[in-house]
Design an enzyme around this catalytic site. Sequence first.
Site, PDB file in Angstrom:
ATOM      1  N   GLU A   1       0.602  -1.403   0.059  1.00 29.53           N
ATOM      2  CA  GLU A   1       0.136  -0.088   0.036  1.00 29.53           C
ATOM      3  C   GLU A   1       0.940   1.396   0.123  1.00 29.53           C
ATOM      4  OE1 GLU A   1      -3.547   0.054   1.987  1.00 29.53           O
ATOM      5  OE2 GLU A   1      -3.841  -2.322   1.944  1.00 29.53           O
TER       6      GLU A   1
HETATM    7  C1  LIG Z   1       2.557  -9.798   0.480  1.00 28.57           C
HETATM    8  C2  LIG Z   1       2.092  -8.533  -0.397  1.00 28.57           C
HETATM    9  C3  LIG Z   1       0.795  -8.463  -0.593  1.00 28.57           C
HETATM   10  C4  LIG Z   1       0.459  -7.257  -1.586  1.00 28.57           C
HETATM   11  N1  LIG Z   1      -0.887  -7.092  -1.815  1.00 28.57           N
HETATM   12  C5  LIG Z   1      -1.310  -6.250  -2.781  1.00 28.57           C
HETATM   13  C6  LIG Z   1      -2.795  -6.437  -3.312  1.00 28.57           C
HETATM   14  O1  LIG Z   1      -3.462  -6.914  -2.326  1.00 28.57           O
HETATM   15  N2  LIG Z   1      -2.939  -5.506  -4.085  1.00 28.57           N
HETATM   16  C7  LIG Z   1      -1.909  -4.737  -4.779  1.00 28.57           C
HETATM   17  O2  LIG Z   1      -2.457  -4.363  -5.964  1.00 28.57           O
HETATM   18  N3  LIG Z   1      -0.785  -4.875  -4.401  1.00 28.57           N
HETATM   19  C8  LIG Z   1      -0.487  -5.736  -3.374  1.00 28.57           C
HETATM   20  N4  LIG Z   1       0.923  -5.696  -3.395  1.00 28.57           N
HETATM   21  C9  LIG Z   1       1.965  -5.020  -4.028  1.00 28.57           C
HETATM   22  C10 LIG Z   1       2.664  -3.769  -3.201  1.00 28.57           C
HETATM   23  O3  LIG Z   1       1.608  -2.692  -3.112  1.00 28.57           O
HETATM   24  C11 LIG Z   1       3.939  -3.497  -3.953  1.00 28.57           C
HETATM   25  O4  LIG Z   1       5.078  -4.427  -3.965  1.00 28.57           O
HETATM   26  C12 LIG Z   1       4.483  -2.280  -3.604  1.00 28.57           C
HETATM   27  O5  LIG Z   1       3.780  -1.131  -4.038  1.00 28.57           O
HETATM   28  C13 LIG Z   1       6.008  -1.820  -4.295  1.00 28.57           C
HETATM   29  O6  LIG Z   1       5.890  -1.941  -5.742  1.00 28.57           O
HETATM   30  P1  LIG Z   1       7.115  -3.159  -6.161  1.00 28.57           P
HETATM   31  O7  LIG Z   1       7.036  -4.179  -5.630  1.00 28.57           O
HETATM   32  O8  LIG Z   1       6.758  -3.139  -7.686  1.00 28.57           O
HETATM   33  O9  LIG Z   1       8.391  -2.310  -5.941  1.00 28.57           O
HETATM   34  P2  LIG Z   1       9.122  -0.889  -6.982  1.00 28.57           P
HETATM   35  O10 LIG Z   1       8.038  -0.252  -7.320  1.00 28.57           O
HETATM   36  O11 LIG Z   1       9.675  -1.673  -8.043  1.00 28.57           O
HETATM   37  O12 LIG Z   1       9.984  -0.366  -5.905  1.00 28.57           O
HETATM   38  C14 LIG Z   1      11.439  -0.888  -5.564  1.00 28.57           C
HETATM   39  C15 LIG Z   1      12.036  -0.180  -4.557  1.00 28.57           C
HETATM   40  O13 LIG Z   1      12.388   1.199  -5.334  1.00 28.57           O
HETATM   41  C16 LIG Z   1      11.706   2.191  -4.644  1.00 28.57           C
HETATM   42  N5  LIG Z   1      11.086   3.452  -5.270  1.00 28.57           N
HETATM   43  C17 LIG Z   1      10.204   3.134  -6.324  1.00 28.57           C
HETATM   44  N6  LIG Z   1      10.006   4.314  -7.036  1.00 28.57           N
HETATM   45  C18 LIG Z   1      10.660   5.208  -6.263  1.00 28.57           C
HETATM   46  C19 LIG Z   1      10.716   6.637  -6.404  1.00 28.57           C
HETATM   47  N7  LIG Z   1      10.053   7.177  -7.211  1.00 28.57           N
HETATM   48  N8  LIG Z   1      11.484   7.504  -5.284  1.00 28.57           N
HETATM   49  C20 LIG Z   1      12.217   6.641  -4.531  1.00 28.57           C
HETATM   50  N9  LIG Z   1      12.193   5.407  -4.457  1.00 28.57           N
HETATM   51  C21 LIG Z   1      11.453   4.557  -5.004  1.00 28.57           C
HETATM   52  C22 LIG Z   1      10.556   1.700  -3.716  1.00 28.57           C
HETATM   53  O14 LIG Z   1      10.343   2.211  -2.642  1.00 28.57           O
HETATM   54  C23 LIG Z   1      11.239   0.361  -3.451  1.00 28.57           C
HETATM   55  O15 LIG Z   1      12.060   0.636  -2.321  1.00 28.57           O
HETATM   56  C24 LIG Z   1       1.406  -6.573  -2.314  1.00 28.57           C
HETATM   57  C25 LIG Z   1       2.806  -7.032  -2.035  1.00 28.57           C
HETATM   58  C26 LIG Z   1       3.264  -7.748  -1.304  1.00 28.57           C
HETATM   59  C27 LIG Z   1       4.551  -8.087  -1.246  1.00 28.57           C
END
Ligand SMILES: Cc1cc2nc3c(=O)[nH]c(=O)nc-3n(C[C@H](O)[C@H](O)[C@H](O)COP(=O)(O)OP(=O)(O)OC[C@H]3O[C@@H](n4cnc5c(N)ncnc54)[C@H](O)[C@@H]3O)c2cc1C
Length: 380
Positions: free
Chosen positions: A363
């Site tokens: 989230e």
């Molecule tokens: C157990 C679990 C349950 C989940 N449940 C749901 C769900 O029900 N529905 C749903 O839609 N999603 C869900 N998610 C997804 C979750 O919301 C995403 O994993 C999260 O938003 C991060 O996205 P990402 O994994 O693609 O990481 P990325 O966006 O690839 O980020 C990787 C890293 O880069 C950093 N980063 C990215 N952009 C920036 C920026 N502009 N400035 C600084 N730092 C940045 C991030 O903070 C992170 O540290 C779930 C994830 C998990 C692991």
Amino acid sequence: MDFSLSEEHLMIRDAARDFAKTELLPGVIERDNKQEFPTEQVKKMGELGFMGLMVDPKYGGSGMDTLSYVIVMEELSKIDASASVIVSVNNSLVCYGLEAYGTEDQKEKYLTKLATGQSIGAFCLSEPEAGSDATSQKTTAIDKGDHYVLNGTKNWITNGGTADYYLVIAQTDREKKHKGINAFIVEKGWEGFEIGPKEDKLGIRGSDTHSLIFNDVKVPKENRIGEDGFGFKFAMKTLAGGRIGIAAQALGIAAGAYDLAREYSKVRKAFGTEICNHQAIAFKLADMHTEIEAARHLVHKAAWDKDQGNNYDMSGAMAKLYASKVAMEVSVEAVQVHGGNGFVKEYHVERLMRDAKITQIYEGTSEIQKIVISRGLLRD
Ligand SMILES: Cc1cc2nc3c(=O)[nH]c(=O)nc-3n(C[C@H](O)[C@H](O)[C@H](O)COP(=O)(O)OP(=O)(O)OC[C@H]3O[C@@H](n4cnc5c(N)ncnc54)[C@H](O)[C@@H]3O)c2cc1C
């Protein structure tokens, strides 16, 4: 200013605390080991009204405020953060999204079942290449007149395998960028809708997280939420409230770890005395307690803002950012207070430490919360 909880809030807190101790605690270690979804417990939470806490009773909900919701989330998360994330997604993403922005027909058909826990909901925004950058939606929903055709993959979806109804965000018109995104209600079992394998996770292992595949899934037009192009705004609005729930989950994990550490420090002896008599341990407890109190104030303030009709984008983001940091730090310290016993499953703190990490990721990661907060600060 009044920091005391009302009679009603104390009652709901005691009900949630009692439920967590009697129904969630037994079997929590086993469910974590086996990655087993708490089916029976979710059913009982539905009966207690925990699955639709803030929903209007005319749609089967409990009609309570956001403060009641965060109180319940804290109590459940002290014991079982897997159960609490199921509650959180169902309440603040799915039920709230439908109640705030759905049509009467959508509320009648879907919300009434979700609010009573008869059905479970999932919120599907993230994709393999669209997490923090949620505008990069690759899932498409092509307008075919009386229906849309949905194609794409969603990742990491909580309640992915167990949900009955899915709120799915998809791109209808790429040229319009985020203003061309829509949100839809999709039912399990519709042709072309496939549930991917369950993820093997570090924490919240009792909740089921799946990828979802949509292959030419026909979605009736009446299942779109809001006006054409409202989907991105819908996702951001619901997530702003969802963050308050996750902040409360983080608070509960921290408070649960602290309770265990405090109790343990009063019975474990080293060098001829209970370890709480060593100042290094007593000071750890002092720091933990102080940080938890500060986190609780931020969480309650964000809930209060929402209940007052104030903007809660910043207060929700601050609550999540801080409470998730506290959950991580306090749970690590709770393991330390337990010494070797902290490293084994029987003592629960290692699970709380593993569960804490996700609160800094889903989230909106902590980095994304800082973007929300700093933008709010710098806005004139
Ligand atoms: C157990 C679990 C349950 C989940 N449940 C749901 C769900 O029900 N529905 C749903 O839609 N999603 C869900 N998610 C997804 C979750 O919301 C995403 O994993 C999260 O938003 C991060 O996205 P990402 O994994 O693609 O990481 P990325 O966006 O690839 O980020 C990787 C890293 O880069 C950093 N980063 C990215 N952009 C920036 C920026 N502009 N400035 C600084 N730092 C940045 C991030 O903070 C992170 O540290 C779930 C994830 C998990 C692991």
